[in-house]
Write a protein that holds these residues in place. Structure first.
Motif, short mmCIF file in Angstrom:
data_model
loop_
_atom_site.label_atom_id
_atom_site.label_comp_id
_atom_site.label_asym_id
_atom_site.label_seq_id
_atom_site.Cartn_x
_atom_site.Cartn_y
_atom_site.Cartn_z
N ILE A 64 0.83 -1.21 0.00
CA ILE A 64 0.00 0.00 0.00
C ILE A 64 0.86 1.25 0.00
CG2 ILE A 64 -1.68 1.32 1.35
CD1 ILE A 64 -2.79 -1.40 2.32
N SER A 65 1.92 1.27 0.82
CA SER A 65 2.80 2.44 0.89
C SER A 65 3.47 2.71 -0.45
CB SER A 65 3.86 2.24 1.98
OG SER A 65 3.27 2.08 3.24
N SER A 66 3.95 1.66 -1.08
CA SER A 66 4.63 1.81 -2.37
C SER A 66 3.71 2.40 -3.43
CB SER A 66 5.18 0.45 -2.84
OG SER A 66 6.12 -0.06 -1.93
N ILE A 67 2.48 1.88 -3.48
CA ILE A 67 1.51 2.36 -4.48
C ILE A 67 1.15 3.83 -4.24
CG2 ILE A 67 -0.84 2.12 -5.36
CD1 ILE A 67 1.02 -0.08 -6.30
N LEU A 68 0.86 4.17 -2.98
CA LEU A 68 0.46 5.55 -2.67
C LEU A 68 1.59 6.54 -2.93
CD1 LEU A 68 -1.57 4.95 0.63
CD2 LEU A 68 -2.47 5.58 -1.61
N ILE A 69 2.80 6.20 -2.51
CA ILE A 69 3.93 7.09 -2.74
C ILE A 69 4.18 7.25 -4.23
CG2 ILE A 69 6.43 7.37 -2.42
CD1 ILE A 69 6.10 5.94 0.28
N ALA A 70 4.08 6.16 -4.97
CA ALA A 70 4.29 6.21 -6.43
C ALA A 70 3.29 7.15 -7.10
CB ALA A 70 4.17 4.81 -7.02
N LEU A 71 2.06 7.12 -6.63
CA LEU A 71 1.04 7.99 -7.21
C LEU A 71 1.37 9.47 -6.99
CD1 LEU A 71 -2.22 6.05 -6.21
CD2 LEU A 71 -1.28 6.34 -8.52
N ILE A 107 6.85 13.72 -11.00
CA ILE A 107 8.30 13.97 -11.02
C ILE A 107 8.99 13.06 -12.02
CG2 ILE A 107 10.43 13.92 -9.66
CD1 ILE A 107 8.79 14.56 -7.20
N TYR A 108 8.57 11.79 -12.09
CA TYR A 108 9.28 10.79 -12.88
C TYR A 108 8.63 10.49 -14.23
CZ TYR A 108 11.94 10.17 -8.63
OH TYR A 108 12.75 10.39 -7.53
N GLY A 109 7.45 11.04 -14.48
CA GLY A 109 6.87 10.96 -15.81
C GLY A 109 6.05 9.73 -16.11
N SER A 110 6.24 8.65 -15.39
CA SER A 110 5.44 7.44 -15.61
C SER A 110 5.25 6.72 -14.28
CB SER A 110 6.13 6.49 -16.60
OG SER A 110 7.28 5.90 -16.03
N PHE A 111 4.16 5.94 -14.20
CA PHE A 111 3.86 5.24 -12.95
C PHE A 111 4.91 4.18 -12.65
CE2 PHE A 111 1.81 1.78 -10.57
CZ PHE A 111 1.46 2.48 -9.42
N LEU A 112 5.37 3.45 -13.66
CA LEU A 112 6.35 2.38 -13.44
C LEU A 112 7.66 2.91 -12.89
CD1 LEU A 112 5.84 -0.04 -16.48
CD2 LEU A 112 5.22 -0.41 -14.08
N LYS A 113 8.13 4.03 -13.45
CA LYS A 113 9.37 4.60 -12.95
C LYS A 113 9.19 5.14 -11.54
CE LYS A 113 13.23 7.59 -14.23
NZ LYS A 113 13.76 8.56 -15.23
N ALA A 114 8.04 5.77 -11.30
CA ALA A 114 7.74 6.27 -9.96
C ALA A 114 7.66 5.11 -8.97
CB ALA A 114 6.44 7.05 -9.97
N LEU A 115 7.07 3.97 -9.41
CA LEU A 115 6.95 2.80 -8.55
C LEU A 115 8.32 2.24 -8.19
CD1 LEU A 115 4.93 0.88 -7.21
CD2 LEU A 115 5.03 -0.53 -9.28
N TYR A 120 11.11 3.92 -7.73
CA TYR A 120 11.70 4.74 -6.67
C TYR A 120 10.88 4.64 -5.38
CZ TYR A 120 14.95 6.84 -9.99
OH TYR A 120 15.96 7.03 -10.90
N ALA A 121 9.56 4.59 -5.51
CA ALA A 121 8.71 4.52 -4.33
C ALA A 121 8.90 3.21 -3.58
CB ALA A 121 7.25 4.67 -4.74
N THR A 122 8.96 2.10 -4.32
CA THR A 122 9.15 0.78 -3.70
C THR A 122 10.49 0.69 -3.01
OG1 THR A 122 7.79 -0.19 -5.44
CG2 THR A 122 9.06 -1.70 -4.10
N PHE A 123 11.52 1.22 -3.68
CA PHE A 123 12.86 1.19 -3.09
C PHE A 123 12.87 1.96 -1.77
CE2 PHE A 123 17.14 2.54 -2.22
CZ PHE A 123 17.95 1.50 -2.67
N GLN A 124 12.31 3.17 -1.78
CA GLN A 124 12.36 3.99 -0.57
C GLN A 124 11.47 3.44 0.53
OE1 GLN A 124 14.78 6.54 -1.07
NE2 GLN A 124 14.75 6.04 1.10
N THR A 125 10.35 2.83 0.14
CA THR A 125 9.50 2.17 1.13
C THR A 125 10.27 1.05 1.83
OG1 THR A 125 7.46 2.64 -0.08
CG2 THR A 125 7.40 0.80 1.47
N GLY A 126 10.95 0.23 1.02
CA GLY A 126 11.75 -0.85 1.59
C GLY A 126 12.88 -0.34 2.46
#
Length: 481
Positions: free
Chosen positions: A281-288, A293-301, A303-309
């Motif tokens: 949930i945290s990864s998805i919300l942060i990515a959104l 900033i990153y131009g696409s959801f996959l690229k945002a995901l 960075y978001a998943t990495f920082q969540t972890g």
């Protein structure tokens, strides 16, 4: 007798840590860093000699530990290991300040990962490897390593590991605690080797791959690069480290259940379900929120998943400066500071299982309001939990937050702003590494006043040992008969 037992255990522990210096020594020879060799060789040989002398003098004495002496052993074990681990950093001249060298060593062994260094890439390769190696040694637990390798400490071994292991409930996955410790260390080692190989395939040098595998599985965060993992700008490396950060944040006992085919125990694990849900949930919300900033959801995901972890497992790595992200994304990062990894993992923080227990208790309180005559109990892993576990968790949470507040005040005395002081305190007690404000992921801790660094050392040690072990050691009442 207590002093004798203490000396035997500490000398054995230091000798084991000293033996692991063979790794940076080998690297120093391979890369012709001969000026650094004495800073590893001298403490390594000295630790072996001390152990042999103590073992010969007291070889006929049997080690007996009670609950009181267990706390002393574990607390001193971590203090002396940190002192021993700082020797290569200090003697080599890489960190010429005693305070800074000790801070770096404590940060390493407690797997906090906050550094006082600004130019990490200028350090000798062997020194950088040693910094990351301290994460690996401290991640699974230096006392657990000693119990695993020295069966003579089997008497009282369970008490030692209980004082060092994270989580509200500790137990054995096998009948003998020495066997348990060995199996967990074998799993830990296999995961480390696997990650190192994958990182090498993704383009890292062999030493960098090993160093970052040490840091990842230990959920530490030390890197060989100034800008952490962001320096590589590699999607493959990001994915590998993200996966292994999440794996390191899982209770290692579950890997034993996986190997032995106890799949049902894994499926019913309440903490694992909550941990995976929070991460997803945290990864998805942060990515959104960072997608613009990153131009696409996959690229945002990515960075978001990495920082969540990095934050929930308290690894502390960075591929981006999250303090530059939108406030809504920073909010979820901030919340993760209060959670931490799973109990029995190498992650720090309050631990997911404690929040699961408190959440279930809140649910029961609501049920009691609706059904005053009903009887409700907490169920963990599809089994009834201990009746007093809510009180245990609540007491821990109160002590945890109290230490965070005291550490915040110490930061304020050091002229830090309230945001930096508070999040820095959360980071130190939770062994996270980066914080917000002036201690964000792109900053370092070298500029802090000396007294703040020393208090932070205490906070890191207390957080790694689940508060009570280190705090009891410094309480005058503990030393009264």
């Amino acid at each position: 007798m207590i002093v004798t037992d203490l000396l035997r255990i500490l000398s054995a522990l230091i000798a084991i840590v000293g033996a692991t210096m063979v790794i940076p020594i080998t690297v120093a020879i391979c890369y012709k860093e001969f000026s650094v060799l004495p800073s590893f060789v001298i403490p390594m040989i000295s630790s072996w000699l001390l152990f042999l002398i103590v073992a010969l003098i007291f070889k006929k004495r049997k080690i007996n530990l009670n609950i009181r002496t267990t706390f002393v052993v574990v607390a001193l074990a971590w203090i002396f290991t940190s002192l021993f681990g700082m020797i290569p950093l200090y003697v080599s001249g890489c960190i010429p300040s005693f305070t800074n060298a000790f801070f770096e060593s404590v940060s390493g062994f407690t797997t906090t990962g906050c550094t006082i260094l600004s130019e990490i890439e200028n350090l000798p390769i062997s020194i950088n490897l040693w910094r990351c190696q301290t994460h690996w040694l401290g991640g699974m637990g230096i006392v657990a390593l000693t119990v695993a390798l020295l069966p003579l400490l089997g008497v009282g071994g369970f008490q030692l590991i209980k004082a060092e292991t994270t989580g509200p409930e500790k137990g054995k996955v096998t009948a003998k605690i020495t066997t348990t410790a060995k199996l967990l260390w074998i799993i830990y080692f296999v995961l480390t080797v696997l990650e190192a190989l994958l990182l090498k395939l993704c383009g890292m040098s062999l030493v960098d791959a090993i160093s970052h595998a040490f840091s990842t599985l230990g959920t530490g965060g030390f890197s060989t690069m100034n800008s952490s993992i962001g320096s590589y700008d590699s999607c493959g490396i990001d994915i590998v480290i993200t996966v292994f950060m999440f794996l390191a944040g899982i209770n290692f006992s579950l890997y034993f259940y996986l190997v032995t085919g106890k799949i049902q125990d894994i499926r019913e694990n309440s903490e694992l379900k909550a941990y995976l849900s929070i991460c997803f949930i945290s990864s998805i919300l942060i990515a959104l929120f960072i997608m613009p900033i990153y131009g696409s959801f996959l690229k945002a995901l990515r960075y978001a998943t990495f920082q969540t972890g990095a934050i929930i497992t308290t690894s502390g790595f960075a591929t981006a400066d999250y303090t530059l992200w939108p406030s809504a994304a920073q909010f979820f990062i901030f919340i993760l500071f209060f959670i931490g990894g799973s109990s029995g993992s190498t992650g720090g923080g309050i631990k997911v299982v404690r929040w699961v227990i408190l959440g279930k208790q809140v649910n029961n309180e609501v049920k009691k309001i609706l059904h005053p005559h009903g009887v409700f109990s907490i169920r963990l892993n599809n089994n009834p939990g201990r009746k007093d576990i809510v009180f245990t968790v609540t007491a821990f949470l109160v002590v945890y937050l109290f230490l965070v507040l005291v550490t915040t005040f110490v930061g304020c005395l050091g002229n830090l702003d309230i945001l930096t002081s508070f999040t820095g305190a959360l980071s130190m007690v939770g062994n996270v590494g980066p914080a917000f404000g002036k201690l964000g992921p792109s900053a370092n801790y070298g500029w802090l006043p000396a007294f703040v660094k020393w208090w932070y050392c205490f906070a890191m040690l207390a957080g790694r040992l689940e508060l009570y072990t280190m705090m009891i050691f410094f309480m005058p009442a503990y030393w009264k008969k």
